[in-house]
Design an enzyme around this catalytic site. Structure first.
Site: not given
Ligand code: MEV
Length: 330
Positions: A107, A109, A111-113, A115-117, A160
Site C-alpha cells: 500500500p 503512503g 511510511g515504507l519509502g 514515495s522514495a521508490a 529514503d
Molecule cells: C521519512 O521516511 C523519514 C523522515 O525523517 C523524513 C525524511 O527523512 O525525509 C521523517
C-alpha cells in the site's frame, strides 16, 4: 522501441528519523517489497500512466440497492505527484512522451519509502531512456530521486531515496550526502505498519513547528537521537543484538518527545517488548504507519509476528533486501 523496466525496493528506518532532516545521521534498511516501473518513450508528447495492482485504501462501502465504494483518492493523487514531478525533472526535454506502467504490492503512503521508490524509479527510468547505465545511472537516480521528493514534499532528507537506490543496511550522512553500507549479521526483524493518518510532509512540518516554538528543548532531543544512531552503528557492526534492541527503545522514547508516536504503534511496541522482543520502535514519519521489531532469533520472529497481527499490525517483511535499484532494458 526501447522498453525499460525498473525495480526498486522499499525501506524501513531503523534509527534517526526526523533528526536526519536536521542533519543528524540515520540508519535505514531496504526491504524485499519492490515497486516496478515499466516504460517506453512515445512520439506523442505527455505522460500516460497505467497502474496495475497498486493498492489503495477503501474508505467505506455501502450496499443498499446500489453499491457505493469510496476509495482514498488523495493517496493516489499524492503518489502520482511524484510520478509527474519525476517526468518533469528526469525525462526533461529529451523524452517528451512516456507510456508508463506502475506495479506495487505494498500500500502506498504507509511510511515504507514508497514515495522514495517511485521517485528513484521514475528518475532511473528516464535516465535509462536517455542512455545512462551502470553505477552512473544508480548514483544519478539516487540524487534526482531525492530532488523529486524535496520538490513534492517541500523538505526531505536523502535517507529514503539513497537507501532504496543502493539497498542493504545504510548509515546515512545527510551533510555529505552519502549512504555508507554497514556490515551486518542476521537481524531477526519484523517490519510492519498500521494505518497512517498524516502524510510525511505534515509530520515533518509539525516537528519543525514544535522545534521553532521550543528550540532549547527540541534541539537537545535531536542531538540525543544523533548519539543513539552513532551507538547503533557500532552495535550493528559488532552484531550486538541486545544493545541494538535497547537503542531502538531509546530512539522510540525520544520520538515520543517529538510527538509522532501513534497509540496503535505504541500498543504494538509495548506488547512485543513485554513478550520478549529485544527492541521495538515506530519507524519513518510516524502518526501511525511503519514500525520495526527486533526479535531474539528467527523462532521468535514467528511468535512475535502472530502477536503483532493480533494487534492489527500488518507485516510486510522479516528480511533485508541487499540489492537496490535494478534496471532492465530491451
Ligand atoms: C521519512 O521516511 C523519514 C523522515 O525523517 C523524513 C525524511 O527523512 O525525509 C521523517
Amino acid at each position: 522501441m526501447k522498453i525499460v523496466e525498473v525495480s526498486v525496493p522499499t525501506k524501513v528506518t531503523l534509527f534517526g528519523e526526523h533528526a536526519v532532516v536536521y542533519g543528524k545521521p540515520a540508519i535505514a534498511i531496504a526491504i524485499p517489497r519492490r515497486i516496478v516501473l515499466r516504460g517506453s518513450a512515445s512520439t506523442s508528447p505527455g505522460l500516460r500512466i497505467r497502474l496495475s495492482n497498486v493498492r489503495v485504501e477503501i474508505r467505506s462501502v455501502r450496499i443498499d440497492g446500489s453499491t457505493e465504494v469510496e476509495v482514498d483518492v488523495d493517496e493516489l493523487r499524492r503518489i502520482l505527484s511524484y510520478v509527474v514531478k519525476g517526468f518533469e525533472i528526469a525525462c526533461r526535454d529529451e523524452v517528451k512522451g512516456l507510456d508508463l506502467e506502475i506495479r506495487s504490492d505494498l500500500p502506498i503512503g504507509v511510511g515504507l519509502g514508497t514515495s522514495a521508490a517511485v521517485s528513484v524509479g521514475m528518475a532511473a527510468l528516464c535516465l535509462a531512456l536517455r542512455g545512462y547505465e551502470g553505477s552512473e545511472l544508480v548514483e544519478e537516480a539516487a540524487h534526482l530521486g531525492w530532488r523529486i521528493e524535496r520538490e513534492v514534499q517541500g523538505a526531505a532528507s536523502p535517507m529514503d531515496t539513497f537507501t532504496v537506490a543502493y539497498g542493504g543496511v545504510r548509515f546515512i550522512e545527510p551533510w555529505i550526502p552519502r549512504a555508507v553500507a554497514l556490515d551486518h549479521g542476521d537481524l531477526p526483524l519484523i517490519v510492519g505498519y498500521t494505518p497512517k493518518r498524516f502524510t510525511t510532509a505534515q509530520l515533518v512540518a509539525e516537528v519543525r513547528k514544535l522545534r521553532e516554538s521550543y528550540p532549547q528543548i527540541l534541539n537537545p532531543v535531536i542531538e540525543l537521537v544523533g548519539l543513539v544512531v552513532e551507538e547503533a552503528r557500532k552495535a550493528i557492526e559488532r552484531n550486538d543484538l541486545e544493545k541494538l534492541g535497547e537503542l531502538m527503545v531509546l530512539n522510540h522514547r525520544l520520538l515520543h518527545v517529538l510527538g509522532v508516536v501513534s497509540l496503535e504503534t505504541e500498543k504494538i511496541v509495548r506488547t512485543v517488548l513485554e513478550m520478549g522482543a529485544l527492541g521495538a520502535k515506530m519507524s519513518g514519519a510516524g502518526g501511525g504507519g511503519a514500525f520495526v521489531v527486533l526479535a531474539k532469533d528467527r523462532r521468535d520472529v514467528d511468535k512475535l509476528s502472530n502477536v503483532v497481527e493480533a494487534l492489527g499490525g500488518r507485516i510486510v517483511a522479516t528480511s533485508i533486501e541487499e540489492s537496490g535499484l535494478k534496471v532492465f532494458s530491451g
